[in-house]
Design an enzyme around this catalytic site. Structure first.
Site, PDB file in Angstrom:
ATOM      1  N   SER A 126       0.856  -1.191   0.000  1.00  0.00           N
ATOM      2  CA  SER A 126       0.000   0.000   0.000  1.00  0.00           C
ATOM      3  C   SER A 126       0.886   1.232   0.000  1.00  0.00           C
ATOM      4  O   SER A 126       2.075   1.147   0.336  1.00  0.00           O
ATOM      5  CB  SER A 126      -0.840  -0.015   1.287  1.00  0.00           C
TER       6      SER A 126
ATOM      7  N   TYR B 217      -1.793  -0.836  10.593  1.00  0.00           N
ATOM      8  CA  TYR B 217      -1.954  -1.149   9.164  1.00  0.00           C
ATOM      9  C   TYR B 217      -0.626  -0.887   8.441  1.00  0.00           C
ATOM     10  O   TYR B 217      -0.133  -1.726   7.679  1.00  0.00           O
ATOM     11  CB  TYR B 217      -3.082  -0.315   8.563  1.00  0.00           C
TER      12      TYR B 217
HETATM   13  P1  NDP Z   1     -11.549  -6.019  -0.283  1.00  0.00           P
HETATM   14  O1  NDP Z   1     -12.108  -5.911   1.101  1.00  0.00           O
HETATM   15  O2  NDP Z   1     -12.477  -5.882  -1.430  1.00  0.00           O
HETATM   16  O3  NDP Z   1     -10.759  -7.398  -0.447  1.00  0.00           O
HETATM   17  C1  NDP Z   1     -10.098  -8.036   0.598  1.00  0.00           C
HETATM   18  C2  NDP Z   1      -9.987  -9.505   0.263  1.00  0.00           C
HETATM   19  O4  NDP Z   1      -9.264 -10.159   1.311  1.00  0.00           O
HETATM   20  C3  NDP Z   1     -11.352 -10.178   0.168  1.00  0.00           C
HETATM   21  O5  NDP Z   1     -11.390 -10.998  -0.961  1.00  0.00           O
HETATM   22  C4  NDP Z   1     -11.413 -11.026   1.436  1.00  0.00           C
HETATM   23  O6  NDP Z   1     -12.170 -12.208   1.186  1.00  0.00           O
HETATM   24  C5  NDP Z   1      -9.939 -11.361   1.622  1.00  0.00           C
HETATM   25  N1  NDP Z   1      -9.688 -11.787   3.005  1.00  0.00           N
HETATM   26  C6  NDP Z   1      -9.829 -11.066   4.138  1.00  0.00           C
HETATM   27  N2  NDP Z   1      -9.579 -11.829   5.207  1.00  0.00           N
HETATM   28  C7  NDP Z   1      -9.283 -13.080   4.746  1.00  0.00           C
HETATM   29  C8  NDP Z   1      -8.957 -14.325   5.374  1.00  0.00           C
HETATM   30  N3  NDP Z   1      -8.891 -14.433   6.712  1.00  0.00           N
HETATM   31  N4  NDP Z   1      -8.708 -15.398   4.590  1.00  0.00           N
HETATM   32  C9  NDP Z   1      -8.789 -15.295   3.236  1.00  0.00           C
HETATM   33  N5  NDP Z   1      -9.096 -14.144   2.591  1.00  0.00           N
HETATM   34  C10 NDP Z   1      -9.341 -13.055   3.338  1.00  0.00           C
HETATM   35  O7  NDP Z   1     -10.390  -4.921  -0.336  1.00  0.00           O
HETATM   36  P2  NDP Z   1      -9.270  -4.580  -1.443  1.00  0.00           P
HETATM   37  O8  NDP Z   1      -9.498  -5.284  -2.687  1.00  0.00           O
HETATM   38  O9  NDP Z   1      -9.165  -3.108  -1.429  1.00  0.00           O
HETATM   39  O10 NDP Z   1      -7.970  -5.143  -0.697  1.00  0.00           O
HETATM   40  C11 NDP Z   1      -7.022  -5.991  -1.300  1.00  0.00           C
HETATM   41  C12 NDP Z   1      -5.632  -5.610  -0.827  1.00  0.00           C
HETATM   42  O11 NDP Z   1      -5.317  -4.316  -1.302  1.00  0.00           O
HETATM   43  C13 NDP Z   1      -5.445  -5.575   0.686  1.00  0.00           C
HETATM   44  O12 NDP Z   1      -4.225  -6.194   1.026  1.00  0.00           O
HETATM   45  C14 NDP Z   1      -5.379  -4.082   0.980  1.00  0.00           C
HETATM   46  O13 NDP Z   1      -4.633  -3.798   2.142  1.00  0.00           O
HETATM   47  C15 NDP Z   1      -4.714  -3.565  -0.277  1.00  0.00           C
HETATM   48  N6  NDP Z   1      -4.890  -2.145  -0.531  1.00  0.00           N
HETATM   49  C16 NDP Z   1      -6.127  -1.635  -0.761  1.00  0.00           C
HETATM   50  C17 NDP Z   1      -6.289  -0.269  -0.950  1.00  0.00           C
HETATM   51  C18 NDP Z   1      -7.633   0.369  -1.126  1.00  0.00           C
HETATM   52  O14 NDP Z   1      -7.736   1.604  -1.040  1.00  0.00           O
HETATM   53  N7  NDP Z   1      -8.696  -0.385  -1.370  1.00  0.00           N
HETATM   54  C19 NDP Z   1      -5.136   0.637  -0.932  1.00  0.00           C
HETATM   55  C20 NDP Z   1      -3.874  -0.021  -0.707  1.00  0.00           C
HETATM   56  C21 NDP Z   1      -3.766  -1.355  -0.535  1.00  0.00           C
HETATM   57  P3  NDP Z   1     -13.179 -12.928   2.209  1.00  0.00           P
HETATM   58  O15 NDP Z   1     -13.774 -11.862   3.083  1.00  0.00           O
HETATM   59  O16 NDP Z   1     -14.182 -13.586   1.300  1.00  0.00           O
HETATM   60  O17 NDP Z   1     -12.334 -13.909   2.958  1.00  0.00           O
END
Ligand code: NDP
Length: 249
Positions: free
Chosen positions: A143, A156
């Site tokens: 990030s 975070y």
């Molecule tokens: P989302 O919340 O849409 O996606 C997060 C994903 O992580 C979901 O598919 C969720 O699936 C999965 N996840 C969470 N916990 C678990 C678990 N215990 N086991 C397996 N899967 C898990 O958010 P984003 O797409 O935005 O996030 C994706 C990445 O991008 C993250 O690492 C985030 O930190 C990073 N990021 C995002 C930014 C933003 O502004 N959106 C900016 C910078 C970085 P499920 O709940 O079905 O398990």
């Protein structure tokens, strides 16, 4: 149109929404077989159908990656059922922002467990496979908070700085010797479900009141950056991509 990833196999964590879902789709569009890993099986099944409709191949692996055995099984099933593992996209994560003095230890632990430990479990399981293949590409989603920090993002940022440090060390260890490439992706604000899980309501409201005024990045923008990195010729290792919305300034 030629598909750049035909015959390749990818595992995408957090493929049930946001950046992971868009990435899995773009990799599949380029011909890769994609293992879709997350907890929400219904969302993974829906994506599997979209990929099948495009003529692609997906393998749904419901897993809570904070549980070591499930992370290991996800990697092993990918190799067993799709035949190899060329690309690992460590994307699953949560962002629970808020002042440290008001935070719960449970929120801190949840972030460390998924943003760091799950990434380590999956990577640890993938490395022997990639080393035996003599090739592989690990893409770790960090990030902008992995390059800097702010008052409400202490833990975070801690997790994302950890992702950056781990990735850079892996790159130095594996790139030249084992032909395993490592790429760090550092998005700014992307319009996803990430903010839905924040428990500190005042911080969530403040965050959204600022960022909703911006034209935020879309998940597809980050997926395109990942696709760029993994479709370069083997001699090219894209080490790091930092990508912010124009409005983020
Ligand atoms: P989302 O919340 O849409 O996606 C997060 C994903 O992580 C979901 O598919 C969720 O699936 C999965 N996840 C969470 N916990 C678990 C678990 N215990 N086991 C397996 N899967 C898990 O958010 P984003 O797409 O935005 O996030 C994706 C990445 O991008 C993250 O690492 C985030 O930190 C990073 N990021 C995002 C930014 C933003 O502004 N959106 C900016 C910078 C970085 P499920 O709940 O079905 O398990």
């Amino acid at each position: 149109m030629s598909q750049k990833l035909l015959g390749k196999v990818a595992l995408v964590t957090g493929a049930s929404s946001g950046i992971g879902e868009a990435t899995a789709l773009q990799l599949a569009e380029q011909g890769a077989s994609v293992a879709l890993v997350a907890r929400r099986e219904d969302r993974l099944r829906a994506l599997e159908t979209r990929i099948a409709d495009l003529g692609g191949k997906a393998l749904v692996i419901p897993a809570d990656l904070t549980i070591e055995a499930q992370a290991l099984e996800a990697v092993q099933r990918t190799q067993a059922e799709l035949g190899r593992l060329d690309m690992l996209v460590n994307n699953a994560g949560i962002m629970l922002l808020g002042p440290s003095a008001e935070a719960t230890l449970s929120d801190w632990k949840r972030m460390v467990d998924i943003n760091l430990m799950a990434l380590l479990y999956v990577t640890h399981a993938a490395l022997p496979i990639m080393k035996a293949q003599g090739s592989g590409h690990i893409v770790n989603v960090s990030s902008v908070s992995g390059r800097g920090t702010s008052a409400t993002s202490s833990v975070y940022s801690l997790t994302k700085w950890g992702v950056g440090a781990f990735s850079e060390s892996l790159r130095q260890e594996l790139s030249a010797k084992s032909k395993i490439r490592v790429t760090i992706i550092e998005p700014g604000v992307v319009r996803t479900e990430l903010t839905d899980h924040m428990t500190h309501e005042a911080t969530r409201t403040d965050y959204l009141s600022v960022t909703e005024k911006w034209q935020r990045l879309e998940s597809e923008d980050i997926a395109a950056a990942i696709l760029y990195a993994v479709t370069q010729p083997p001699r090219v290792n894209v080490n790091e991509i930092l990508i912010r919305p124009t409005d983020q300034g």
